[in-house]
Design a protein around this motif. Sequence first.
Motif, PDB file in Angstrom:
ATOM      1  N   SER A 176      -5.296 -21.672  17.662  1.00  0.00           N
ATOM      2  CA  SER A 176      -6.397 -22.592  17.386  1.00  0.00           C
ATOM      3  C   SER A 176      -5.926 -23.869  16.698  1.00  0.00           C
ATOM      4  N   VAL A 177      -5.312 -23.736  15.529  1.00  0.00           N
ATOM      5  CA  VAL A 177      -4.886 -24.915  14.770  1.00  0.00           C
ATOM      6  C   VAL A 177      -3.760 -25.649  15.499  1.00  0.00           C
ATOM      7  N   ALA A 178      -3.109 -24.995  16.460  1.00  0.00           N
ATOM      8  CA  ALA A 178      -2.083 -25.673  17.261  1.00  0.00           C
ATOM      9  C   ALA A 178      -2.612 -26.964  17.872  1.00  0.00           C
ATOM     10  N   HIS A 179      -3.883 -26.995  18.255  1.00  0.00           N
ATOM     11  CA  HIS A 179      -4.460 -28.217  18.814  1.00  0.00           C
ATOM     12  C   HIS A 179      -4.455 -29.342  17.778  1.00  0.00           C
ATOM     13  N   GLU A 180      -4.830 -29.012  16.542  1.00  0.00           N
ATOM     14  CA  GLU A 180      -4.829 -30.036  15.495  1.00  0.00           C
ATOM     15  C   GLU A 180      -3.407 -30.478  15.149  1.00  0.00           C
ATOM     16  N   MET A 181      -2.454 -29.573  15.267  1.00  0.00           N
ATOM     17  CA  MET A 181      -1.052 -29.956  15.037  1.00  0.00           C
ATOM     18  C   MET A 181      -0.650 -31.055  16.008  1.00  0.00           C
ATOM     19  N   ASP A 182      -0.918 -30.833  17.291  1.00  0.00           N
ATOM     20  CA  ASP A 182      -0.506 -31.828  18.283  1.00  0.00           C
ATOM     21  C   ASP A 182      -1.303 -33.111  18.146  1.00  0.00           C
ATOM     22  N   VAL A 183      -2.609 -33.009  18.006  1.00  0.00           N
ATOM     23  CA  VAL A 183      -3.408 -34.231  18.009  1.00  0.00           C
ATOM     24  C   VAL A 183      -3.170 -35.046  16.739  1.00  0.00           C
ATOM     25  N   THR A 184      -2.808 -34.389  15.640  1.00  0.00           N
ATOM     26  CA  THR A 184      -2.443 -35.119  14.421  1.00  0.00           C
ATOM     27  C   THR A 184      -1.187 -35.945  14.669  1.00  0.00           C
ATOM     28  N   ARG A 185      -0.158 -35.312  15.246  1.00  0.00           N
ATOM     29  CA  ARG A 185       1.093 -36.017  15.530  1.00  0.00           C
ATOM     30  C   ARG A 185       0.843 -37.197  16.462  1.00  0.00           C
ATOM     31  N   TRP A 186      -0.033 -36.999  17.444  1.00  0.00           N
ATOM     32  CA  TRP A 186      -0.322 -38.039  18.431  1.00  0.00           C
ATOM     33  C   TRP A 186      -1.144 -39.173  17.823  1.00  0.00           C
ATOM     34  N   LEU A 187      -2.205 -38.829  17.097  1.00  0.00           N
ATOM     35  CA  LEU A 187      -3.060 -39.861  16.514  1.00  0.00           C
ATOM     36  C   LEU A 187      -2.301 -40.734  15.526  1.00  0.00           C
ATOM     37  N   LEU A 188      -1.493 -40.115  14.685  1.00  0.00           N
ATOM     38  CA  LEU A 188      -0.817 -40.842  13.615  1.00  0.00           C
ATOM     39  C   LEU A 188       0.552 -41.373  14.030  1.00  0.00           C
ATOM     40  N   GLY A 189       1.135 -40.824  15.096  1.00  0.00           N
ATOM     41  CA  GLY A 189       2.495 -41.207  15.444  1.00  0.00           C
ATOM     42  C   GLY A 189       3.493 -40.780  14.383  1.00  0.00           C
ATOM     43  N   GLN A 190       3.235 -39.634  13.752  1.00  0.00           N
ATOM     44  CA  GLN A 190       4.061 -39.138  12.656  1.00  0.00           C
ATOM     45  C   GLN A 190       4.349 -37.655  12.884  1.00  0.00           C
TER      46      GLN A 190
END
Length: 339
Positions: A176-190
């Motif tokens: 579940s939280v795997a989605h937030e892991m990826d989208v966080t990296r993508w949104l922030l570029g970090q």
Amino acid sequence: MTEQGSLGVAVVGTGRMGADHVRRISEVISGAHVTAVVDLDTDRARTIAAGIEGCVAYGDPAEALAAPGVDAVLVASPGPAHEAALLAAFAHDLPVLCEKPLTPDTASALRLLEAEQRLGHRRVQVGFMRRYDREYVKLKALLDSGDLGRPLLLHHRHRNAEAPPGFTDAMAVNDSVAHEMDVTRWLLGQEITAVSVLRPRPSAHAPEGLSDPQLVVFETDGGAVVDVEIFLSARYGYQVQAEAVCEDGTARIGDGHDMLVNTAGRWGGTVTPGYIERFEDAYDRQVQAWVDATRRGQVTGPSTWDGYAVAAISEAGVRAQTEGVRTEVELVERPALYR
């Protein structure tokens, strides 16, 4: 490909997600058709293949990927089976859309990372479909524009009506939280550098043995702090929201305010019942983007590196969860192929 340029796709795994992708390729998107379906349950594969002209059912991915008319592969089998399917695709140099997770652990993800590098070019797009959701795309464009200044905080809320049977604490992170892991990296570029997990007292509706809800906190190499509320037994429906707090303003998505109704002394809207309904358009856009890029001879979207990074963050998250300690994320040096 066929003379008309339509992409012949083998779909590996015909469970709920795989069957939905077969429908999507056959009925929704353009430029592709299903030439093979693969499942250990060969009866299920045959049933699906019977409804598609020219489609053949297989029980072995390697056999299917060697078949004529297969130009590309969509992997929707359970995570532990992904490595073998991807290696078979690499053996034929076939482009792949692989549902997340890339693999369930960093060791197997690293093996795929190394195998793809030996090919000398990208072949894999990982199915992190939130990158194709219209609201997330708008939020990404706004953050990239710099109009709100630097992002300082990112709040995620990820709520399900009820946890699937047998769901565990580790699955809450890995699935579940795997989605937030990826989208966080993508949104922030970090990159995410550390994970912490906090557990309030569990909801009375949480299944026995599942800590629910949980609060997962990420730290990034750009100095942002990110929190994820994962609540698998929220009862009222499926809801995903995100809010970026920046130096010069905030932006929030996922409120679902397409229509608000006032009637009989009450006001409100609707909440989607599940993830497929909430992200149906994103899945459509993701597969269409993959087909279009593949027909151009390109590979775009989330890479094998992104899948590996999420596997590493997930491992840190499970350790933080089980040991109750802030856990740093260990990543190998990013290969040139993925820069």
